[in-house]
Design an enzyme around this catalytic site. Structure first.
Site, PDB file in Angstrom:
ATOM      1  N   GLU A  57      -6.182  -5.519   4.044  1.00 61.53           N
ATOM      2  CA  GLU A  57      -6.160  -6.666   3.104  1.00 61.53           C
ATOM      3  C   GLU A  57      -7.174  -6.846   2.017  1.00 61.53           C
ATOM      4  O   GLU A  57      -7.864  -7.962   1.718  1.00 61.53           O
ATOM      5  CB  GLU A  57      -5.707  -8.102   3.711  1.00 61.53           C
ATOM      6  CG  GLU A  57      -4.540  -8.022   4.546  1.00 61.53           C
ATOM      7  CD  GLU A  57      -3.905  -9.057   5.076  1.00 61.53           C
ATOM      8  OE1 GLU A  57      -4.117 -10.174   4.377  1.00 61.53           O
ATOM      9  OE2 GLU A  57      -3.360  -9.071   6.104  1.00 61.53           O
ATOM     10  N   PRO A  70       0.598   5.836  -0.327  1.00 59.32           N
ATOM     11  CA  PRO A  70      -0.235   6.951  -0.286  1.00 59.32           C
ATOM     12  C   PRO A  70      -1.421   6.898  -1.269  1.00 59.32           C
ATOM     13  O   PRO A  70      -2.802   7.294  -0.981  1.00 59.32           O
ATOM     14  CB  PRO A  70       0.499   8.268  -0.211  1.00 59.32           C
ATOM     15  CG  PRO A  70       1.450   7.774   0.348  1.00 59.32           C
ATOM     16  CD  PRO A  70       1.796   6.340  -0.230  1.00 59.32           C
ATOM     17  N   THR A  88       0.885  -1.144   0.118  1.00 57.37           N
ATOM     18  CA  THR A  88      -0.215  -0.039   0.208  1.00 57.37           C
ATOM     19  C   THR A  88       0.885   1.498   0.184  1.00 57.37           C
ATOM     20  O   THR A  88       1.869   1.387   0.837  1.00 57.37           O
ATOM     21  CB  THR A  88      -1.009   0.090   1.430  1.00 57.37           C
ATOM     22  OG1 THR A  88      -1.777  -1.304   1.267  1.00 57.37           O
ATOM     23  CG2 THR A  88      -1.854   1.131   1.356  1.00 57.37           C
TER      24      THR A  88
END
Lengths: 400, 379, 262
Positions: free
Chosen positions: B363, B128, B126
């Site tokens: 997730e 921003p 992940t």
């Protein structure tokens, strides 16, 4: 010897299933069936059956010439460092009762070194005779030394009953003796009696965590041996005028007979928790939530002039040491007032305190089993109730 | 379908229940309050081979299976959502990609200490600007001779700052889109790698969630995981497995809240009778219990599919979707049943509710799970 | 060093509850566990194995086939070998018959330096099998062990008394019974659990295997018999004092002082 289900009488009511402490009964095609791997022949099912559909085959004690050679009741007089254990006096009280029922002599068996003074004490508390083994090697308790001396004495003098206090030493010694004599031993009895017809010892002890009581007999072996839980039997009042015989016995004991050496005996520095003699006991359990809760328990105990007890759950949680534990595996107590705080009343706890004169329970859960044995119950948060109780007790004591 | 656990799995369940009750539960409230990572619990879990349950013994694991690992996460989460996610992120996201895609050397060097619990693992995908849209990676990796140079940053990384090994995704060829993403094994001490902000979270507060910063970070060429350009597939397949872990965490939290209600409803009296005697609450409770059990079957089913080497992506997404929403619903209702006591920190219920929320988010959000399920079924 | 640890599978009596309506035991869902004191025995053996080389631990139990689980758990904790002595002929054994049966099994194992037993089982609380086994094998015993040191062939142990402890020494082979204060038992490891089921076996021995005759075991060779069992009559429920405030507490103390209990 086994348990038999009379199929024509069994109605499949399942009462025996519920009564069986060992999970040894199942229903097969609507009838009870015994799982003999689990069955211990205890007879709980027989007592529960309302239709006489269960038969427990038992061997009856047969009077044989061999057994009748055994006569008299013996009590092991346990001493440590020349001081008689209190339990030994309780055993004498109980032994006296048994000997009188049988019409036989009560003997105290005393092992030690130069402890003649104890002999008189034993007589004053009920013994007809003291069998006194005085030997340097018997000064301190050793498993090997004491086992050898006592088994030799039993083989020579043939008592019909031998009872030993269920102290840490008694529980080390008794099974060793019974094994060497190839006789039976019943542990930690809370009640002894005589079947006067058959002249046999009825040994009653709690089984399965105190939920059932079992009366156990030793029909074909002698002596009949029991260990007796300290604090349960009553000692006799001392009678200084009682007379008895002290028999100094010769013993054959050599250093090499003793395979375990006593290097040192250390008295615990920590204060001994005398639960057994306490008049007031305040106990805490899992409901305290944390070990700090025992500070509050101690405060109430102090206010009452009593001591702190606990449930096994609290000991298992590591909140308090085991010498505070009341119950089946801990101490049996009978104080004037027993206050159970945050103790749900698991059966093994009840087994150790239900003979208290007055039981008070404080618990959040109104259905807690502890209330079923308590004289007074308060349903509520012990952290609210106990502080008020402490204040009120203090106030009451000041007023008096 | 066989719903019975094997004897091994039964014993793992008993062990994890006891371990959780004695070692994890007593500190659960404190680590939440203090936002403290429970390093001591990780060390204890390492001692009892709980950190690499589904990996072979030769690779430092316990020689167990996915279902046993899932049961472990469930039982830990039953008393502490934080501890559950630490194990789940470590096993499914940190260690598993190396097990599945790593070379023999990488397994020896990294998987073994991870599975033994000497190292803790994490997973950095992940960014921003690349959350649910994970393909939109901006971190780049450029091959320069014998090493890659990575630049960029990752956010919301579970076990970030506490881990020794990170699976990091970066663009090796921007022009190729998702086919230009590659996976790397990054050690915490590699030059140019640093930990950024540690997040202050609503729930799972004992777990560490951090930013990862890469400034000219030098990663040896042999730390490329799988082939160059295959990173997106690695990420997606890893997340398929990870979802079962999060589903197990959600299941555990829900079961924990349900157990608290069972106890409380029998204890607490109002109007002269226990809460358990009120039909309104009985119905609520029955719904909760039923959903927890349904979630369990979905979660265990996904784990068993994985163990049988059958496709499990749809099952994992369904399990995560249902278990996480069940966790949220059950914990919310559990707070309601507990009334005022459910809202205060003295009772564990409000923590369970805070911990539950994240399971609907990380997730893959619930919405992403629905995308996955529909896409797989409508193919 | 060869160690034999005797264990027993017991119902977790802490979990046993009484049905408030019928007064009977609620046995449903009561888990079977390794007896507490026996776990301390196993832990002590495992600590010796951690400390010294060439320590081999055999765990021995007498019980029904379901006791397999307890032995698997022992293997998962780190024991090397597990033996389940099981035969319908053993049913109804009292402590002495149990000890004699274990003796036969230990003789078949043959080689040992220390036998560890837990002090007592929570479902019987007799504490008799350990010493009776020691007697039957002719071994010196130390019971209630709270601390243990081994030096060469010498064993030094602290033995708990009600008011302190004794420091005792003896030589191997010997039998030691352990209590809670001795150590903190470890958990099984997850790896250990899978090894216990996949790689290790539990040996099953019946009466014939240990060469014990039917006169030496089971009910027939038990000197003690249960004549009768009964449920202790519970003391009738007393008074639940209403409320939990100051008034209630005062009322309680008033009742106590009225009866001269305080």
């Amino acid at each position: 010897m086994s348990v038999i289900i009379l199929k024509d009488k069994c109605r499949g009511c399942r009462l025996c299933m519920k009564a069986c402490p060992f999970d040894a009964i199942k229903m097969i095609e609507g009838k009870a069936a015994i799982n003999y791997d689990k069955c211990t022949n205890c007879g709980a099912c027989e007592a529960s059956c309302k239709f006489e559909a269960i038969l427990v085959e038992r061997e009856e004690a047969k009077e044989s010439a061999d057994l009748s050679a055994y006569k008299g009741v013996w009590v092991f007089a346990e001493q440590r460092q020349g001081k008689l254990m209190f339990t030994s006096l309780e055993l004498l009280g109980e032994g006296r009762k048994l000997a009188d029922k049988l019409g036989v002599e009560l003997s105290a068996v005393l092992l030690g070194h130069e402890i003649d003074n104890i002999c008189e004490e034993l007589i004053h508390y009920g013994a007809d005779k003291v069998i006194y083994a005085n030997h340097k090697l018997l000064q301190n308790y050793t498993t090997d030394g004491y086992t050898k001396v006592i088994t030799n004495l039993v083989n020579e003098k043939k008592p019909e009953i031998l009872i030993i206090g269920a102290t840490n030493i008694g529980r080390d010694l008794a099974p060793r003796i019974s094994a060497r004599l190839n006789t039976g031993l019943t542990a930690d009895c809370t009640k002894l009696d005589i079947d006067e017809e058959q002249r046999i010892l009825l040994q009653t002890r709690p089984a399965f965590g105190g939920n059932i009581m079992a009366t156990i007999i030793t029909p074909k072996h002698r002596p009949q041996m029991s260990t007796v839980r300290p604090g349960v039997m009553k000692k006799l009042e001392i009678d200084m005028s009682r007379k008895g015989i002290v028999e100094n016995v010769k013993i054959d004991l050599k250093q090499e007979d003793i395979r375990v050496n006593v290097e040192e005996i250390v008295k615990s520095a920590k204060q001994i928790v005398n639960l057994v003699d306490a008049h007031y006991i305040v106990s805490g359990g899992r409901g305290l939530g944390n070990p700090e809760g025992f500070k509050l328990i101690k405060e109430l105990a102090d206010a009452l002039g009593g001591v702190v007890g606990s449930s096994r759950a609290a000991v298992d949680s590591g909140w308090i040491s085991q010498d505070h534990q009341v119950g089946q595996t801990g101490k049996t107590v009978r104080p004037i007032v027993y206050i159970a705080c945050g103790i749900s009343g698991a059966i093994q706890h009840l087994a150790g305190m239900q003979n208290s004169d007055c039981i008070i329970a404080i618990n959040k859960n109104p259905d807690a089993p502890i209330f079923s044995v308590s004289d007074y119950g308060i349903v509520g948060d012990l952290y609210k109730v106990v502080p008020m109780l402490i204040e009120e007790v203090k106030k009451l004591k000041e007023d008096n | 379908m066989n719903f019975n656990l094997t004897k091994e799995q039964e014993m793992v369940k008993t062990l994890m229940r006891e371990f959780a009750e004695k070692e994890v539960k007593p500190i659960a409230a404190d680590i939440d309050e203090e936002e403290r990572f429970p390093r001591e619990t990780v060390e204890k879990m390492a001692r009892y081979a709980m950190m690499g349950i589904p990996f072979p013994k030769e690779l430092g694991g316990a020689g167990g299976d996915t279902l046993s690992y899932i049961i472990a996460v469930e039982e830990l989460s039953r008393v502490c959502g934080t501890t559950g996610v630490i194990l789940s992120a470590h096993t499914s996201l940190g260690a598993h990609p190396i097990y599945q895609y790593g070379t023999e050397e990488q397994k020896e060097k990294y998987l073994k200490p991870l599975a033994e619990g000497k190292y803790l693992g994490a997973f950095g995908l992940t960014e921003p600007n690349a959350g649910t849209d994970a393909a939109c990676q901006q971190t780049i990796a450029v091959l320069e001779g014998n090493h890659y140079v990575i630049d960029g940053s990752k956010v919301f990384i579970t076990n970030g700052g506490e881990s020794d090994i990170y699976i990091i995704f970066a663009m090796t060829d921007k022009a190729k889109g998702t086919r230009g993403i590659s996976a790397f094994i990054v050690e915490k001490d590699f030059p140019g790698f640093s930990i950024g902000k540690i997040e202050n979270k609503m729930g799972i507060r004992g777990s560490s969630t951090s930013e990862l910063i890469f400034e000219n970070c030098i990663v040896p060429k042999e730390n490329l995981l799988g082939q160059e350009g295959k990173g997106f597939g690695i990420a997606m397949q890893t997340l398929d497995g990870g979802r079962i872990g999060i589903a197990a965490q959600a299941l555990g939290i829900a079961q924990g809240a349900l157990d608290e209600c069972t106890k409380y409803m029998k204890e607490r009296k109002q109007f002269g009778k226990p809460l358990a005697a009120f039909q309104g609450l009985q119905w609520m409770y029955a719904d909760m219990a039923t959903k927890v059990q349904a979630a369990r079957f979905l979660v265990y089913n996904a784990a068993m599919k994985k163990d049988q080497k059958l496709p499990f992506a749809t099952e994992a997404a369904m399990a995560k979707l249902f278990a996480s929403e069940t966790a949220m619903e059950v914990t919310t209702n559990a707070v309601q049943i507990h009334g005022g006591y459910g809202y205060i920190r003295e009772y564990p219920i409000e923590r369970m509710m805070r911990d539950a929320k994240i399971t609907e988010i990380y997730e893959g959000t619930s919405q992403v799970q629905k995308m996955v399920i529909a896409a797989n079924l409508l193919k | 060093m060869k160690i034999v640890v005797c264990i027993k599978q017991v119902p977790d009596t802490n979990e046993v509850r009484i049905d408030p309506k019928t007064g009977t035991l609620i046995r449903e869902g009561v888990p079977s566990i390794i007896n507490h004191d026996d776990k301390n025995a196993l832990e002590e053996a495992l600590q010796l194995k951690d400390k010294y080389e060439d320590v081999h631990i055999t765990v021995l139990t007498m019980g029904p086939p379901q006791a397999d689980v307890a032995l698997r758990e022992s293997l998962a904790m780190g024991a090397d070998r597990a033996i389940l002595v099981s035969d319908r002929a053993f049913a109804g054994s009292d402590t002495w018959a149990t000890a004699k049966t274990l003796t036969a099994a230990v003789k078949k194992i043959g080689d040992y330096d220390i036998i560890f037993c837990g002090r007592q089982a929570i479902d019987g609380d007799t504490a008799q099998v350990g010493p009776q086994l020691a007697e039957d094998l002719g071994l010196p015993q130390i019971t209630y062990v709270t601390h243990l040191e081994i030096e060469g062939n010498k064993v030094k142990a602290h033995r708990a008394l009600e008011d302190g402890y004794e420091v005792l020494t003896t030589e191997m082979p010997c039998l030691l019974t352990t209590i809670k204060e001795l150590n903190e038992p470890r958990y099984s490891s997850v790896r250990g659990i899978f090894e216990a089921y996949k790689e290790k076996t539990v040996e099953m021995w019946n009466a014939k295997d240990i060469a014990i005759s039917l006169e030496e075991t089971g009910l027939n060779s038990s000197p003690t018999n249960v004549r009768q069992t009964f449920t202790p009559s519970p003391k009738g429920q007393g008074m639940i004092l209403e409320g939990n405030g100051r008034d209630t507490v005062s009322e309680l103390l008033f009742k106590l002082s009225e009866k001269h209990l305080i």
